[in-house]
Design a protein around this motif. Structure first.
Motif, mmCIF file in Angstrom:
data_model
loop_
_atom_site.group_PDB
_atom_site.id
_atom_site.type_symbol
_atom_site.label_atom_id
_atom_site.label_comp_id
_atom_site.label_asym_id
_atom_site.label_seq_id
_atom_site.Cartn_x
_atom_site.Cartn_y
_atom_site.Cartn_z
ATOM 1 N N ALA A 38 0.853 -1.199 0.000
ATOM 2 C CA ALA A 38 0.000 0.000 0.000
ATOM 3 C C ALA A 38 0.880 1.238 0.000
ATOM 4 C CB ALA A 38 -0.911 0.010 1.220
ATOM 5 N N PHE A 39 0.381 2.281 -0.634
ATOM 6 C CA PHE A 39 1.085 3.568 -0.661
ATOM 7 C C PHE A 39 0.054 4.671 -0.507
ATOM 8 C CE2 PHE A 39 2.755 7.343 -2.694
ATOM 9 C CZ PHE A 39 3.999 7.440 -2.092
ATOM 10 N N ASP A 40 0.247 5.515 0.481
ATOM 11 C CA ASP A 40 -0.642 6.655 0.707
ATOM 12 C C ASP A 40 0.171 7.929 0.582
ATOM 13 O OD1 ASP A 40 -3.081 5.227 1.327
ATOM 14 O OD2 ASP A 40 -2.105 4.637 3.194
ATOM 15 N N ASN A 41 -0.142 8.698 -0.451
ATOM 16 C CA ASN A 41 0.553 9.950 -0.716
ATOM 17 C C ASN A 41 0.281 10.951 0.403
ATOM 18 O OD1 ASN A 41 2.087 11.818 -2.082
ATOM 19 N ND2 ASN A 41 0.626 12.158 -3.720
ATOM 20 N N THR A 42 1.067 11.980 0.460
ATOM 21 C CA THR A 42 0.865 13.040 1.433
ATOM 22 C C THR A 42 -0.463 13.733 1.157
ATOM 23 O OG1 THR A 42 3.252 13.378 1.483
ATOM 24 C CG2 THR A 42 1.885 15.114 2.443
ATOM 25 N N ALA A 43 -1.292 13.833 2.170
ATOM 26 C CA ALA A 43 -2.586 14.509 2.032
ATOM 27 C C ALA A 43 -2.376 16.021 1.986
ATOM 28 C CB ALA A 43 -3.492 14.141 3.199
ATOM 29 N N PRO A 44 -3.242 16.748 1.273
ATOM 30 C CA PRO A 44 -3.119 18.211 1.241
ATOM 31 C C PRO A 44 -3.086 18.792 2.658
ATOM 32 C CG PRO A 44 -4.747 17.478 -0.354
ATOM 33 C CD PRO A 44 -4.367 16.268 0.477
ATOM 34 N N GLY A 45 -2.131 19.662 2.905
ATOM 35 C CA GLY A 45 -1.971 20.293 4.209
ATOM 36 C C GLY A 45 -1.249 19.426 5.231
ATOM 37 N N ASP A 46 -0.853 18.243 4.850
ATOM 38 C CA ASP A 46 -0.150 17.339 5.760
ATOM 39 C C ASP A 46 1.328 17.296 5.378
ATOM 40 O OD1 ASP A 46 0.176 15.568 7.849
ATOM 41 O OD2 ASP A 46 -1.374 14.186 7.163
ATOM 42 N N PHE A 47 2.115 16.509 6.075
ATOM 43 C CA PHE A 47 3.552 16.491 5.803
ATOM 44 C C PHE A 47 4.155 15.098 5.771
ATOM 45 C CE2 PHE A 47 2.853 16.913 10.306
ATOM 46 C CZ PHE A 47 3.697 15.980 10.852
ATOM 47 N N GLU A 48 3.326 14.046 5.807
ATOM 48 C CA GLU A 48 3.900 12.711 5.799
ATOM 49 C C GLU A 48 3.136 11.808 4.833
ATOM 50 O OE1 GLU A 48 3.775 11.427 9.855
ATOM 51 O OE2 GLU A 48 1.613 11.542 9.963
ATOM 52 N N PHE A 49 3.825 10.776 4.399
ATOM 53 C CA PHE A 49 3.210 9.766 3.548
ATOM 54 C C PHE A 49 3.485 8.407 4.177
ATOM 55 C CE2 PHE A 49 7.516 10.263 2.012
ATOM 56 C CZ PHE A 49 7.938 8.975 1.720
ATOM 57 N N PHE A 50 2.755 7.409 3.723
ATOM 58 C CA PHE A 50 2.871 6.086 4.316
ATOM 59 C C PHE A 50 3.038 5.037 3.230
ATOM 60 C CE2 PHE A 50 0.432 8.712 7.174
ATOM 61 C CZ PHE A 50 1.043 8.485 8.385
ATOM 62 N N ILE A 51 3.883 4.072 3.505
ATOM 63 C CA ILE A 51 4.072 2.952 2.593
ATOM 64 C C ILE A 51 4.095 1.671 3.421
ATOM 65 C CG2 ILE A 51 6.586 3.167 2.614
ATOM 66 C CD1 ILE A 51 6.503 2.292 -0.385
ATOM 67 N N THR A 52 3.405 0.670 2.930
ATOM 68 C CA THR A 52 3.391 -0.637 3.577
ATOM 69 C C THR A 52 4.068 -1.617 2.637
ATOM 70 O OG1 THR A 52 1.283 -0.092 4.642
ATOM 71 C CG2 THR A 52 1.928 -2.418 4.597
ATOM 72 N N LEU A 53 5.053 -2.319 3.164
ATOM 73 C CA LEU A 53 5.796 -3.292 2.368
ATOM 74 C C LEU A 53 5.464 -4.694 2.844
ATOM 75 C CD1 LEU A 53 9.272 -1.528 2.467
ATOM 76 C CD2 LEU A 53 7.502 -1.321 0.716
ATOM 77 N N ARG A 54 5.616 -5.652 1.947
ATOM 78 C CA ARG A 54 5.424 -7.053 2.314
ATOM 79 C C ARG A 54 6.514 -7.891 1.659
ATOM 80 N NH1 ARG A 54 0.417 -6.912 -1.137
ATOM 81 N NH2 ARG A 54 1.207 -7.368 -3.192
ATOM 82 N N LYS A 55 6.822 -9.004 2.308
ATOM 83 C CA LYS A 55 7.771 -9.951 1.721
ATOM 84 C C LYS A 55 7.091 -10.639 0.548
ATOM 85 C CE LYS A 55 10.498 -11.048 5.780
ATOM 86 N NZ LYS A 55 11.004 -12.132 6.642
ATOM 87 N N PRO A 56 7.824 -10.863 -0.519
ATOM 88 C CA PRO A 56 7.222 -11.599 -1.648
ATOM 89 C C PRO A 56 7.010 -13.063 -1.284
ATOM 90 C CG PRO A 56 9.528 -11.150 -2.077
ATOM 91 C CD PRO A 56 9.191 -10.461 -0.789
ATOM 92 N N GLU A 57 6.133 -13.694 -2.038
ATOM 93 C CA GLU A 57 5.883 -15.118 -1.791
ATOM 94 C C GLU A 57 7.163 -15.921 -2.009
ATOM 95 O OE1 GLU A 57 3.778 -15.825 -6.099
ATOM 96 O OE2 GLU A 57 2.994 -14.387 -4.660
#
Length: 92
Positions: A38-57
């Motif tokens: 998952a990837f969540d870009n920085t929201a307007p007026g905010d200062f951080e973004f989020f990324i979720t990583l997973r191990k491949p199968e």
């Protein structure tokens, strides 16, 4: 060091775009062993973004992993570019 003690600290500052570009380079070199869940870009007026990583199968072909990684990164870079394009139009 004013009191003679050394404090080790590190600071990294990334934009969502610069972070994804670094991951893309690492993926192309075969040095990034995760997929983007998952990837969540920085929201307007905010200062951080989020990324979720997973191990491949287990047993996933390295070239298939690279293809998945680059595809996910490029999709998210495209979404960031679209947000920038819309913001530029609103600013006119």
């Amino acid at each position: 060091m004013a009191n003679g003690r050394y404090y080790d600290s590190h600071c990294w500052i990334y934009t969502p775009e610069s972070f994804l570009k670094l991951l893309r380079g690492a993926a192309l070199l075969g040095r990034f062993g995760y997929e983007i869940a998952a990837f969540d870009n920085t929201a307007p007026g905010d200062f951080e973004f989020f990324i979720t990583l997973r191990k491949p199968e287990p047993g996933l072909d390295p070239e298939e992993l690279k293809r998945r990684q680059v595809y996910a990164i490029d999709v998210n870079l495209g979404a960031i570019a679209e947000v920038k394009r819309k913001a530029a139009l609103v600013a006119l």
